[in-house]
Structures are given as C-alpha cells and as structure tokens.
Design a protein around this motif. Structure first.
Motif, PDB file in Angstrom:
ATOM      1  N   VAL A  43      31.318   4.698  -9.763  1.00  0.00           N
ATOM      2  CA  VAL A  43      31.904   3.708 -10.738  1.00  0.00           C
ATOM      3  C   VAL A  43      33.668   3.312 -10.446  1.00  0.00           C
ATOM      4  O   VAL A  43      34.231   2.119 -10.111  1.00  0.00           O
ATOM      5  CB  VAL A  43      31.344   3.114 -11.339  1.00  0.00           C
ATOM      6  CG1 VAL A  43      31.769   2.475 -13.210  1.00  0.00           C
ATOM      7  CG2 VAL A  43      30.217   3.969 -11.360  1.00  0.00           C
ATOM      8  N   GLY A  46      34.722   1.289  -7.210  1.00  0.00           N
ATOM      9  CA  GLY A  46      34.245   0.285  -7.593  1.00  0.00           C
ATOM     10  C   GLY A  46      35.202  -0.771  -7.816  1.00  0.00           C
ATOM     11  O   GLY A  46      35.411  -1.971  -8.076  1.00  0.00           O
ATOM     12  N   GLU A  47      36.041   0.019  -8.869  1.00  0.00           N
ATOM     13  CA  GLU A  47      36.981  -0.722 -10.372  1.00  0.00           C
ATOM     14  C   GLU A  47      38.112  -1.392  -9.798  1.00  0.00           C
ATOM     15  O   GLU A  47      38.899  -2.479  -9.502  1.00  0.00           O
ATOM     16  CB  GLU A  47      37.281   0.005 -11.643  1.00  0.00           C
ATOM     17  CG  GLU A  47      36.161   0.166 -12.265  1.00  0.00           C
ATOM     18  CD  GLU A  47      36.813   1.485 -13.554  1.00  0.00           C
ATOM     19  OE1 GLU A  47      35.723   1.263 -14.609  1.00  0.00           O
ATOM     20  OE2 GLU A  47      37.952   2.027 -13.439  1.00  0.00           O
ATOM     21  N   PHE A 155      35.499   3.445 -16.429  1.00  0.00           N
ATOM     22  CA  PHE A 155      34.166   4.183 -16.295  1.00  0.00           C
ATOM     23  C   PHE A 155      34.647   5.826 -17.237  1.00  0.00           C
ATOM     24  O   PHE A 155      33.079   5.908 -18.082  1.00  0.00           O
ATOM     25  CB  PHE A 155      33.394   4.336 -14.983  1.00  0.00           C
ATOM     26  CG  PHE A 155      34.828   5.446 -14.559  1.00  0.00           C
ATOM     27  CD1 PHE A 155      34.320   6.655 -14.190  1.00  0.00           C
ATOM     28  CD2 PHE A 155      36.311   5.415 -14.462  1.00  0.00           C
ATOM     29  CE1 PHE A 155      34.982   7.796 -14.636  1.00  0.00           C
ATOM     30  CE2 PHE A 155      36.699   6.409 -13.508  1.00  0.00           C
ATOM     31  CZ  PHE A 155      36.502   7.606 -13.773  1.00  0.00           C
ATOM     32  N   THR A 197      24.695   6.133 -15.051  1.00  0.00           N
ATOM     33  CA  THR A 197      25.084   5.200 -14.420  1.00  0.00           C
ATOM     34  C   THR A 197      24.830   3.833 -14.033  1.00  0.00           C
ATOM     35  O   THR A 197      26.539   3.234 -15.105  1.00  0.00           O
ATOM     36  CB  THR A 197      24.137   4.801 -12.607  1.00  0.00           C
ATOM     37  OG1 THR A 197      24.150   5.948 -11.733  1.00  0.00           O
ATOM     38  CG2 THR A 197      24.929   4.459 -12.061  1.00  0.00           C
ATOM     39  N   HIS A 200      28.611   3.747 -16.812  1.00  0.00           N
ATOM     40  CA  HIS A 200      29.668   3.444 -16.505  1.00  0.00           C
ATOM     41  C   HIS A 200      29.524   2.748 -16.387  1.00  0.00           C
ATOM     42  O   HIS A 200      31.149   2.396 -16.074  1.00  0.00           O
ATOM     43  CB  HIS A 200      29.265   4.652 -15.288  1.00  0.00           C
ATOM     44  CG  HIS A 200      29.843   6.703 -15.583  1.00  0.00           C
ATOM     45  ND1 HIS A 200      29.885   7.329 -17.085  1.00  0.00           N
ATOM     46  CD2 HIS A 200      30.806   7.423 -14.328  1.00  0.00           C
ATOM     47  CE1 HIS A 200      30.566   7.815 -16.772  1.00  0.00           C
ATOM     48  NE2 HIS A 200      30.833   8.187 -15.555  1.00  0.00           N
ATOM     49  N   LEU A 201      29.103   1.886 -15.575  1.00  0.00           N
ATOM     50  CA  LEU A 201      28.936   0.312 -15.375  1.00  0.00           C
ATOM     51  C   LEU A 201      29.598  -0.454 -16.557  1.00  0.00           C
ATOM     52  O   LEU A 201      30.078  -0.942 -16.221  1.00  0.00           O
ATOM     53  CB  LEU A 201      28.106   0.245 -14.722  1.00  0.00           C
ATOM     54  CG  LEU A 201      27.296   0.637 -13.353  1.00  0.00           C
ATOM     55  CD1 LEU A 201      26.090   0.095 -12.374  1.00  0.00           C
ATOM     56  CD2 LEU A 201      28.749   0.139 -12.220  1.00  0.00           C
ATOM     57  N   ASN A 202      28.953  -0.331 -17.176  1.00  0.00           N
ATOM     58  CA  ASN A 202      29.368  -0.778 -19.222  1.00  0.00           C
ATOM     59  C   ASN A 202      30.110  -0.874 -19.000  1.00  0.00           C
ATOM     60  O   ASN A 202      30.856  -1.726 -20.020  1.00  0.00           O
ATOM     61  CB  ASN A 202      27.884  -0.319 -19.819  1.00  0.00           C
ATOM     62  CG  ASN A 202      26.469  -0.916 -19.892  1.00  0.00           C
ATOM     63  OD1 ASN A 202      25.821  -1.450 -18.658  1.00  0.00           O
ATOM     64  ND2 ASN A 202      25.903  -0.051 -20.046  1.00  0.00           N
ATOM     65  N   SER A 204      32.811  -0.344 -17.377  1.00  0.00           N
ATOM     66  CA  SER A 204      33.452   0.201 -15.800  1.00  0.00           C
ATOM     67  C   SER A 204      34.416  -0.921 -16.027  1.00  0.00           C
ATOM     68  O   SER A 204      34.052  -2.498 -16.765  1.00  0.00           O
ATOM     69  CB  SER A 204      33.293  -0.021 -14.978  1.00  0.00           C
ATOM     70  OG  SER A 204      31.913  -1.871 -14.702  1.00  0.00           O
ATOM     71  N   ASN A 219      25.016  -5.270 -19.430  1.00  0.00           N
ATOM     72  CA  ASN A 219      26.007  -5.483 -18.440  1.00  0.00           C
ATOM     73  C   ASN A 219      27.245  -4.708 -19.184  1.00  0.00           C
ATOM     74  O   ASN A 219      27.552  -5.469 -20.918  1.00  0.00           O
ATOM     75  CB  ASN A 219      25.546  -6.457 -17.995  1.00  0.00           C
ATOM     76  CG  ASN A 219      25.667  -7.778 -18.424  1.00  0.00           C
ATOM     77  OD1 ASN A 219      26.967  -7.795 -19.625  1.00  0.00           O
ATOM     78  ND2 ASN A 219      24.541  -7.835 -18.980  1.00  0.00           N
ATOM     79  N   PRO A 220      28.212  -4.789 -18.466  1.00  0.00           N
ATOM     80  CA  PRO A 220      29.796  -4.982 -18.669  1.00  0.00           C
ATOM     81  C   PRO A 220      30.516  -5.718 -19.768  1.00  0.00           C
ATOM     82  O   PRO A 220      30.745  -5.527 -20.137  1.00  0.00           O
ATOM     83  CB  PRO A 220      30.579  -4.723 -17.028  1.00  0.00           C
ATOM     84  CG  PRO A 220      29.735  -4.350 -16.277  1.00  0.00           C
ATOM     85  CD  PRO A 220      28.571  -4.625 -17.022  1.00  0.00           C
TER      86      PRO A 220
END
Length: 290
Positions: A43, A46-47, A155, A197, A200-202, A204, A219-220
């Motif tokens: 993650v 991804g950031e 994250f 997961t 962490h994404l939320n 990020s 969601n983020p």
C-alpha cells in the motif's frame, strides 16, 4: 492458583506464537506479522506511485510514530492483553457463559465461502457499532481522539489508536463470534488479511472510490471525511465504516461533499494532545485542562 497458571500460560503462548511468526515458523497463511509487513509495503508503494495528495511527503508527518503504533497495537500489546481476556473467559465460565451461549447462527454446516462471508459481515457490523460508540460518548472519545489526531493521512494511520481500544473492541468481537455459535471458519485468516488491506487502503494517500461498489465497500475518499476537522452541524461523526460502507448508507451516517482530498484533518482542540507515544498512551485517564 489455577487461574494464575492459565493466565500466564496464555500470555506465554501468545508470545511464543508471535515470535514464531517473526522467524517464519508458522504457516504463511497464519503469519500475521509478515502479512502486515507485506500489506503495508504494497500500500505504501501504491501511495508513492499513485499519490492522491501530491504535495504530501512520502515520509509524511508522524509516519514513524504510526508505524510503531502498528506493531505495538497488533503484537506487543496483544501479548500483554491476552492474559486479561483469558481472565474474563475464566470468570464467565464460572457463571455458565460460554462461546456458544448466545448462538443465533450455526454457520459450520454451511459451505466454506458462505461461512467466510457471514463471518466477515457480522464482525464488520459489530466493529462499526463499536466505532459509533467511540464517537458518541465523551469518555470513549477521550481514547479514540488519538486516532483522530492524524494530520496527514497515510496507510499506517490505520492502526494508530489508543491501547484502550483493544480492550473495547476485543470483547465485542468475541460477542460476534458467540452469535455465530462460537465458530470461526478455518479460513478466518482470509477475512483478517482482507480487513487489514481495506483498512490500510482507506487511510492511504491513494484516491479510490470503487465505482458503484462504494455503497458496499469503504474507501479512502469516504474515510478521509471521517477524519475531517470540522464535522457537519449536529453530527457526532460521519462515515464510521470499517471495511463496509453499507452500514453508513443504511443508518444515514454517510457524508462525502467532494473528493479533492484537500481538507483539514483532526478535531477542535487536537493541539493539546501530546505528540509522543507515551503521552498519548495516558490520554483518556487525565482530566481535560480548562
């Protein structure tokens, strides 16, 4: 004497299991230590590649503090608190309360994929409800404000929370398992890794909305507004979803006015909160300064 032996055995057992994970001496699907590390690195990558707020540094404000919180809350404190949960289990067993006492759904007879889905949904609903309580009641908010003191989202902020939240969440998670007849699917590790997961994404610095699935999955964009500094008038909080957003849409707690990501985070009075781990660890037990 028996209780002391059982409690100590539980603490030592948790300690040995954690160390076994660190040295790769457990099956990969039960290796929550390196699973957390791998998910975190993916993650974070991804950031770096797809930053939502491009002006935000890769090593953002409080990055290392949040990383420490991840391992402290998930492993170090879990070892210490395991004895407390064992003590509770022993107390309840003396009055006839067991893991099957509150059974409503017997899921062990269902197909495995159905077991996992039910397990995931029930656990998430209980956590969503617990999360609303942390915002609604002042004595619980005193602990939860540590999580909301994040000023730049990333994250690792997912697991930045006061250790008392472990004490609050675990019994209610156990309650969820009791509803399911005390049964946890053999593949419960799948639910664990999916939840980590999503969490962490939320938190990020990646812009994800899931399209039409946004009404089901958190969601983020949605969760960033959970951390907004200034809440809508009359609200004690918004967007309480953990993994699923559907509960917020059902109960009217959803709030996503825009999706630029350029909003102020925190809460009124957050400057008074200690900036270090030890100081934040005793927040909630001290009287607020006037």
């Amino acid at each position: 004497m028996y209780w002391i032996q059982e409690i100590l055995a539980t603490i030592l057992g948790t300690m040995r299991w954690t160390w076994s994970a660190v040295i790769f001496d457990v099956p990969w699907y039960h290796n929550y230590f390196w699973g957390l590390v791998l998910i975190s690195l993916c993650v974070w990558l991804g950031e770096i590649i797809f930053p939502w707020r491009k002006e935000q540094s890769i090593i953002r404000k409080d990055f290392w503090l949040d990383c420490f919180y991840m391992f402290f809350n998930f492993f170090l404190f879990s070892i210490a608190i395991s004895g407390f949960y064992k003590a509770l289990e022993l107390v309840f067993s003396t009055i006839g309360v067991t893991k099957t006492s509150l059974s409503i759904i017997e899921i062990h007879t269902l197909p495995q994929w159905v077991q996992l889905v039910i397990f995931f949904i029930v656990l998430d609903l209980v956590q969503w409800f617990t999360h609303t309580l942390l915002h609604r009641y002042a004595f619980l908010w005193k602990f939860h404000q540590v999580h909301h003191s994040v000023k730049e989202m990333g994250f690792a902020a997912h697991l930045r929370y006061h250790w008392m939240e472990n004490v609050l969440y675990k019994p209610l998670k156990t309650f969820a398992v009791m509803i399911l007849g005390g049964f946890e699917p053999e593949q419960a590790y799948i639910v664990h890794f999916i939840a980590i997961t999503i969490g962490h994404l939320n938190h990020s610095n990646i812009k994800i909305t899931w399209g039409p699935l946004k009404y089901i999955l958190n969601n983020p964009v949605m969760h960033l507004y959970h951390h907004v500094y200034e809440l809508p008038k009359g609200r004690f909080g918004v967007n309480f979803g953990i993994s699923l957003s559907i509960w917020d849409y059902i109960f009217g707690h959803h709030y996503i006015p825009e999706d630029s990501g350029q909003i102020k985070l925190g809460f009124p009075g957050d400057k008074k909160l200690p900036q270090d781990f030890l100081g934040q660890s005793i927040v909630g037990f001290k009287k607020n300064k006037k």
